[in-house]
Design an enzyme around this catalytic site. Structure first.
Site, short mmCIF file in Angstrom:
data_model
loop_
_atom_site.label_atom_id
_atom_site.label_comp_id
_atom_site.label_asym_id
_atom_site.label_seq_id
_atom_site.Cartn_x
_atom_site.Cartn_y
_atom_site.Cartn_z
N CYS A 141 0.83 -1.21 0.00
CA CYS A 141 0.00 0.00 0.00
C CYS A 141 0.86 1.26 0.00
O CYS A 141 1.46 1.61 1.02
CB CYS A 141 -0.91 -0.02 1.24
SG CYS A 141 -1.89 1.48 1.40
N CYS A 144 -0.44 4.03 2.34
CA CYS A 144 -0.18 3.82 3.78
C CYS A 144 1.28 4.07 4.11
O CYS A 144 1.59 4.65 5.14
CB CYS A 144 -0.51 2.38 4.19
SG CYS A 144 -1.99 1.72 3.48
N ASP A 145 2.19 3.60 3.26
CA ASP A 145 3.60 3.52 3.67
C ASP A 145 4.54 4.44 2.90
O ASP A 145 5.72 4.52 3.24
CB ASP A 145 4.09 2.06 3.50
CG ASP A 145 3.31 1.11 4.40
OD1 ASP A 145 2.87 1.56 5.47
OD2 ASP A 145 3.15 -0.06 4.04
#
Ligand code: NAP
Length: 317
Positions: A141, A144-145
């Site tokens: 992701c 997200c990261d």
């Protein structure tokens, strides 16, 4: 004195398993049809779309909208008409008789109709190092990261829309994003390709697969193999983002309803599965489109059909 060991049982007309665009659209339609639906959220509240940074192709939002914001709007809309959203996770099901039984962590649910909208999960590469280094440089992701990879050099595995879209997103943070693809042309759509080839931070390694992810406590490199020549090489990198498709979340249902070869739930044009009264909507039954709008549409259709099914049941048909 009450028996504290007694399992709580909740009976409903309709239970929806999963809270992504399909599940929450089904909840909206079922609530407006006065079916009093209950949604079990599962582990990913609002589904995978909620971790997408910006959704640019959902009609009605010409400027785009954040995935988390759209998920919350879906929930608020369904709740406005009385849908109940419960944070719980189905752990086993029994669809062999009616009412259907859904076992969750601390409760048993029974319902005459169920809509499954459990979505799909990221497909894994299944190479040494992937599992061990997930969360330590291996990610599925970008939204997200990505932030953790400011000015780092990273690789993206895959050549589809997701790989290229996420790869482009990651160029906001990373120094370089190298796409490793097993063929010599991308599967991604033309517009994404155009943006990717024009972006100076994007690089490409063609005809190549990742055979191992290496690193002690964090990703340090990937072992690559050229599928044409068989030549192996090591490519140093700080992160490995894997976007090679999805697998449907259907393990819970195996053996209880018809699945296709890839594990997707088989449905008819009414969103009904091989079990009467049991419907499915969204990515769990859709290997082809996988869009928020198509999932939402499937959810609405499933709720309409579930409502009709429950009406027929009440009339004794
Ligand atoms: P996808 O279209 O199935 O692409 C998966 C990619 O991973 C392909 O390039 C495939 O290679 C590669 N791949 C698969 N297994 C692999 C393996 N074991 N090792 C190495 N490479 C592997 O999946 P997706 O990109 O997640 O997209 C899924 C659906 O969602 C598509 O319909 C897509 O259009 C849609 N989507 C749309 C958008 C958008 O509209 N903006 C964004 C994301 C996703 P091959 O090409 O050789 O098969």
């Amino acid at each position: 004195m009450a028996n504290t060991n007694e399992t709580k049982i909740e009976e409903r007309k309709l239970i929806i398993i999963g809270s992504g665009p399909a599940g929450l659209s089904a909840a909206l339609y079922a609530a407006r049809a006065d079916v009093d639906p209950l949604v079990l959220t599962g582990m990913t509240l609002h589904g995978q779309a909620s971790i997408t940074s910006t959704i640019d192709n959902y009609p009605g939002f010409p400027e785009g909208i954040g995935g988390a914001d759209l998920g919350q709007l879906f929930q608020t809309h369904a709740e406005r008409f009385g849908a109940q959203i419960e944070m719980n996770q189905a752990t086993s099901v029994d669809f062999s008789q009616r009412p259907f039984v859904i076992q969750a962590y601390d409760k048993t649910y029974k319902a005459n109709s169920v809509i499954i909208s459990t979505g799909a999960d990221h497909r894994k590469l299944d190479v040494p190092g992937e599992k061990e280094l997930t969360g330590r440089g291996v990610s599925y992701c970008g939204t997200c990261d990505g932030w953790f990879f400011k000015e780092k050099d990273i690789v993206v595995v895959g050549g589809g829309d997701a790989a290229i879209e996420e790869g482009l997103f990651l160029t906001r943070f990373a120094n370089s994003v190298t796409v490793i693809h097993r063929r010599d042309e991308l599967r991604a759509g033309a517009i994404l390709q155009k943006h990717a080839f024009a972006n100076p931070k994007m690089k490409f390694i063609w005809d190549t697969v990742v055979t191992e992810i290496l690193g002690e406590n964090a990703v340090q490199s990937v072992r690559l193999k050229n599928v044409r020549t068989g030549e192996e090489s090591i490519n140093e990198t700080d992160g490995v983002f894997i976007f090679i498709g999805h697998t449907p979340n259907t393990e819970l249902f195996a053996g209880q309803l018809e699945l296709d070869q890839e594990g997707y739930i088989v449905i008819d044009k009414n969103m009904e599965t091989s079990v009467p009264g049991l419907f499915a909507a969204g990515e769990v039954a859709d290997p082809d489109f996988r869009q928020v709008i198509t999932s939402a549409g499937m959810g609405a259709a499933a709720a309409i059909q579930a409502t009709r099914y429950l009406e027929r049941l009440e009339e004794g048909d």
